[in-house]
Write a protein that holds these residues in place. Structure first.
Motif, PDB file in Angstrom:
ATOM      1  N   LYS A  43       0.830  -1.209   0.000  1.00 41.17           N
ATOM      2  CA  LYS A  43       0.000   0.000   0.000  1.00 41.17           C
ATOM      3  C   LYS A  43       0.866   1.262   0.000  1.00 41.17           C
ATOM      4  O   LYS A  43       0.498   2.266  -0.581  1.00 41.17           O
ATOM      5  N   VAL A  44       1.984   1.213   0.683  1.00 43.56           N
ATOM      6  CA  VAL A  44       2.860   2.387   0.783  1.00 43.56           C
ATOM      7  C   VAL A  44       3.834   2.439  -0.386  1.00 43.56           C
ATOM      8  O   VAL A  44       4.135   3.513  -0.908  1.00 43.56           O
ATOM      9  N   ALA A  45       4.317   1.263  -0.801  1.00 48.01           N
ATOM     10  CA  ALA A  45       5.386   1.204  -1.797  1.00 48.01           C
ATOM     11  C   ALA A  45       4.990   1.907  -3.089  1.00 48.01           C
ATOM     12  O   ALA A  45       5.772   2.664  -3.658  1.00 48.01           O
ATOM     13  N   LYS A  46       3.762   1.671  -3.547  1.00 47.06           N
ATOM     14  CA  LYS A  46       3.340   2.237  -4.836  1.00 47.06           C
ATOM     15  C   LYS A  46       3.364   3.762  -4.814  1.00 47.06           C
ATOM     16  O   LYS A  46       3.997   4.365  -5.677  1.00 47.06           O
ATOM     17  N   PRO A  47       2.667   4.401  -3.852  1.00 46.30           N
ATOM     18  CA  PRO A  47       2.695   5.875  -3.835  1.00 46.30           C
ATOM     19  C   PRO A  47       4.103   6.443  -3.708  1.00 46.30           C
ATOM     20  O   PRO A  47       4.432   7.415  -4.409  1.00 46.30           O
ATOM     21  N   VAL A  48       4.935   5.835  -2.881  1.00 44.14           N
ATOM     22  CA  VAL A  48       6.304   6.340  -2.739  1.00 44.14           C
ATOM     23  C   VAL A  48       7.019   6.269  -4.090  1.00 44.14           C
ATOM     24  O   VAL A  48       7.686   7.216  -4.508  1.00 44.14           O
ATOM     25  N   GLY A  49       6.827   5.154  -4.794  1.00 39.79           N
ATOM     26  CA  GLY A  49       7.435   4.995  -6.110  1.00 39.79           C
ATOM     27  C   GLY A  49       6.971   6.069  -7.079  1.00 39.79           C
ATOM     28  O   GLY A  49       7.763   6.666  -7.799  1.00 39.79           O
ATOM     29  N   TYR A  50       5.654   6.335  -7.076  1.00 36.02           N
ATOM     30  CA  TYR A  50       5.115   7.375  -7.967  1.00 36.02           C
ATOM     31  C   TYR A  50       5.724   8.728  -7.662  1.00 36.02           C
ATOM     32  O   TYR A  50       6.104   9.475  -8.559  1.00 36.02           O
ATOM     33  N   VAL A  51       5.784   9.066  -6.383  1.00 36.09           N
ATOM     34  CA  VAL A  51       6.304  10.381  -5.989  1.00 36.09           C
ATOM     35  C   VAL A  51       7.742  10.539  -6.471  1.00 36.09           C
ATOM     36  O   VAL A  51       8.130  11.572  -7.013  1.00 36.09           O
ATOM     37  N   ILE A  52       8.535   9.463  -6.275  1.00 37.79           N
ATOM     38  CA  ILE A  52       9.928   9.521  -6.716  1.00 37.79           C
ATOM     39  C   ILE A  52      10.002   9.726  -8.227  1.00 37.79           C
ATOM     40  O   ILE A  52      10.766  10.554  -8.728  1.00 37.79           O
ATOM     41  N   ASP A  53       9.164   8.975  -8.963  1.00 34.89           N
ATOM     42  CA  ASP A  53       9.183   9.124 -10.417  1.00 34.89           C
ATOM     43  C   ASP A  53       8.750  10.525 -10.830  1.00 34.89           C
ATOM     44  O   ASP A  53       9.211  11.063 -11.841  1.00 34.89           O
ATOM     45  N   LEU A  54       7.848  11.120 -10.047  1.00 35.31           N
ATOM     46  CA  LEU A  54       7.398  12.481 -10.350  1.00 35.31           C
ATOM     47  C   LEU A  54       8.547  13.480 -10.284  1.00 35.31           C
ATOM     48  O   LEU A  54       8.593  14.441 -11.049  1.00 35.31           O
ATOM     49  N   LEU A  55       9.471  13.235  -9.367  1.00 39.26           N
ATOM     50  CA  LEU A  55      10.631  14.124  -9.241  1.00 39.26           C
ATOM     51  C   LEU A  55      11.347  14.262 -10.580  1.00 39.26           C
ATOM     52  O   LEU A  55      11.882  15.314 -10.909  1.00 39.26           O
ATOM     53  N   ALA A  56      11.346  13.161 -11.355  1.00 37.22           N
ATOM     54  CA  ALA A  56      12.046  13.179 -12.641  1.00 37.22           C
ATOM     55  C   ALA A  56      11.311  14.042 -13.651  1.00 37.22           C
ATOM     56  O   ALA A  56      11.890  14.489 -14.638  1.00 37.22           O
ATOM     57  N   ALA A  57      10.026  14.282 -13.418  1.00 42.61           N
ATOM     58  CA  ALA A  57       9.221  15.011 -14.399  1.00 42.61           C
ATOM     59  C   ALA A  57       9.300  16.526 -14.192  1.00 42.61           C
ATOM     60  O   ALA A  57       8.856  17.286 -15.032  1.00 42.61           O
ATOM     61  N   ILE A  58       9.863  16.970 -13.067  1.00 41.91           N
ATOM     62  CA  ILE A  58       9.956  18.407 -12.817  1.00 41.91           C
ATOM     63  C   ILE A  58      11.061  19.000 -13.696  1.00 41.91           C
ATOM     64  O   ILE A  58      12.183  18.495 -13.694  1.00 41.91           O
TER      65      ILE A  58
END
Lengths: 326, 259
Positions: free
Chosen positions: A119-134
């Motif tokens: 449950k936690v792993a997925k959102p954390v992964g998304y947030v990290i990937d979002l960093l690459a999009a900035i």
């Protein structure tokens, strides 16, 4: 005539079963195979040609640098003394970024792959990937307006308490727009590369090896050290190399954050510059010899990147026998 | 060292699903016990509860008692990590660490828990473990080569050596020969005969000839249908199970009239 034809037809019909095997093989399957192998070969060649074209362009455009008299080069002491502070600055920024991003990135990746509940792993992964999009210009703006002022008092503290180390020699920059800040901004930018690539590899660790380790009485941490990290070693090196490439070449964030100047060993004073930022800041107004200088500096960056990649390949090759691929 | 295992009223669950129901079994020390039964009957699941390896799967847990010489493996405050160093396990597919040399593979378990071991003691342990696994003569000249370069049968014996090096009380084997050729299988079976002089051996096998060749006692597990829990149907001397079983289901299975 008609009998002949029918004979021929009969002959063909009779031969058909024998040649059907050969037909099927050459018609559908092989054509597809040939097209596909041609396509992938083409893609490989395109990459090679692009790389060659860049190298040729840089060398050709930079070549006038050799003929410029030493006192006419920026700084007045020849090209080498102009470019080496830039090279050192580039390496400093990249090394700071890697020193911060590598351990954090690997720890985050391990948390996502082996510790966090799904449950936690997925959102954390998304947030990290979002960093690459900035976009990097946004990082730069954030670096100037938020991070630099926030770090300035800390730099003061460093200068006062650890000032005897050349890297933290005072007086610290009052604005906080230093090499250290640039390195920290870069580390945040390359974090997603290291994290997502490492995570992909960590989750691929064979269950068999993880269980082998646990069945020997390993704790979870020991299992990770025994089975997961060695398995992922090559991948981690690749991830670091990709991240390093980004850190070496990053322009906007550094150009915005760093208050540039001459070579400076203290990381908390203003000064230093990187090749990419130097080119970006000066290219619009450059012409003639100055242009050749900047392009030559770009060529240096290109060479540094190549060398770093060769070193990485060599590291990977050393462990080849034990990579688990055999 | 070798210890006996006594299991009382053990139920194994995957989340809400009851996978194995109410197992009671007494396994003697220094003996070989085989678990046989159709696929999905829970014999591997049950085997993995004997060293708490089933807990690796999220949501899996067991209720009941597993006593190792009277000590409950599921008692309060018992660390599964300790349990696993006392009850070793050999898996279905050989799984030496590909990133380690043969020597390091043997020492993998010994070096855990920050244990220090001198170079000479390590050398001795590597030699004795590999000899114990009948592998020494084949690998003594290439101890620093990767374990993944060995044949399947050699890899499996390397895994047995790795398990023996930890000096467990019990060795569990989960279909250790199912990925091996007949010659390698014979080598492992010979080894099992020698292992029981030091260890309590429990082996899951699909091969009934193998059970007859290696096991002193045999347990037959069965499942009544999909979605139903697996059960221990009969447990007796191997000869009795195969020649004169008490249960109809056992007789059907061992005579090939199953299903």
């Amino acid at each position: 005539m008609s009998t002949n034809l029918s004979d021929q037809e009969q002959k063909q019909a009779g031969e058909k079963p024998a040649s059907a095997l050969a037909d099927a093989a050459s018609a559908g399957g092989r054509a597809g195979d040939k097209i596909f192998s041609g396509l992938s070969l083409g893609a490989g060649i395109v990459i090679f040609l692009t790389l060659a074209a860049v190298a040729i362009f840089l060398t050709w455009q930079a070549s006038p640098v050799i003929e410029i008299p030493a006192d006419e080069v920026s700084g007045g002491n020849g090209f080498l003394s102009y470019v080496y502070p830039l090279i050192l600055g580039t390496l400093m920024a990249a090394i700071i970024a890697l020193l911060i991003a590598t351990p954090v990135g690997i720890l985050v990746a391990l948390y996502i792959s082996h510790y966090a509940p799904a449950k936690v792993a997925k959102p954390v992964g998304y947030v990290i990937d979002l960093l690459a999009a900035i976009p990097s210009v946004v990082y730069g703006a954030w670096g100037i307006t938020v991070l630099s002022p926030a770090l300035a008092p800390f730099y003061n503290w460093l200068a006062n308490n650890l000032g005897f180390i050349p890297l933290f020699q005072g007086p610290a920059s009052a604005t906080g727009r230093t090499m250290m800040t640039a390195g920290i901004v870069l580390s945040i930018m390359i974090l997603p590369i290291i994290t997502s690539m490492s995570r992909e590899i960590f989750v691929q660790t064979p269950k068999l090896h993880e269980e082998a380790s646990l069945a020997l009485g390993a704790t979870r941490l020991e299992m990770i050290r025994q089975a997961v990290l060695p398995f992922a070693r090559t991948g981690i090196v690749s991830a670091i190399m990709l991240a390093l490439g980004r850190a070496l070449g990053e322009t906007m964030a550094v150009a915005l954050v760093l208050s540039t100047g001459g070579l400076q060993w203290s990381l908390i004073r203003s000064g230093n510059n990187t090749i990419a930022a130097e080119i970006a800041l000066n290219y619009p107004e450059a012409f003639g010899d100055r242009l050749a200088e900047l392009i030559a500096a770009g060529l240096m960056l290109f060479v540094i990147t190549l060398i770093v990649n060769f070193i990485a390949r060599a590291i990977i090759a050393r462990y080849k026998e034990f990579s688990g691929a055999n | 060292m070798s210890k006996r295992i006594d299991v009382e009223h053990l139920n194994v669950y995957y989340g809400d699903f009851l996978a194995v129901e109410d197992v009671n079994i007494n396994i003697d020390s220094r003996s070989v016990t085989a678990f046989i039964g159709p696929s999905g009957c829970g014999k591997s699941t049950f085997l993995r509860t004997l060293n708490r390896m089933h807990e690796v799967i999220p949501g899996a847990y067991a209720k009941g008692k597993v006593m190792l010489d009277g000590e409950d493996l599921y008692g309060k405050g018992v660390d599964p990590v300790t349990v696993r160093s006392m009850v070793g396990m050999v898996f279905q597919r050989p799984n030496p660490f590909p990133t380690m040399s043969i020597r390091d593979n043997v020492l993998a378990g010994v070096k855990l828990n920050n244990k220090k071991i001198s170079r000479s003691a390590a050398d001795e342990l590597v030699e004795s473990s590999l000899k114990g696994a009948n592998l020494w003569n084949e690998v003594k000249d290439r101890l620093d080569k990767p374990g993944s370069g060995l044949s399947g049968g050699q890899q499996q014996r390397l895994c047995i050596a790795r398990t023996m090096a930890v000096k467990p009380d019990v060795v569990l084997m989960d279909e250790p020969c199912s990925a091996l050729d007949p010659i390698s299988t014979i080598a492992i079976e010979d080894l099992i005969h020698e292992l029981k002089e030091q260890f309590t051996v429990v082996i899951v096998t699909h091969n009934m000839q193998q059970a007859q060749r290696v096991a002193d006692k045999t347990a037959f597990f069965n499942i009544e249908g999909t979605g139903k829990p697996g059960k221990l149907v009969e447990f007796d001397e191997t000869a009795t199970i195969f020649q004169n079983p008490k249960q109809k289901a056992t007789e059907d299975y061992v005579s090939g009239r199953f299903g």
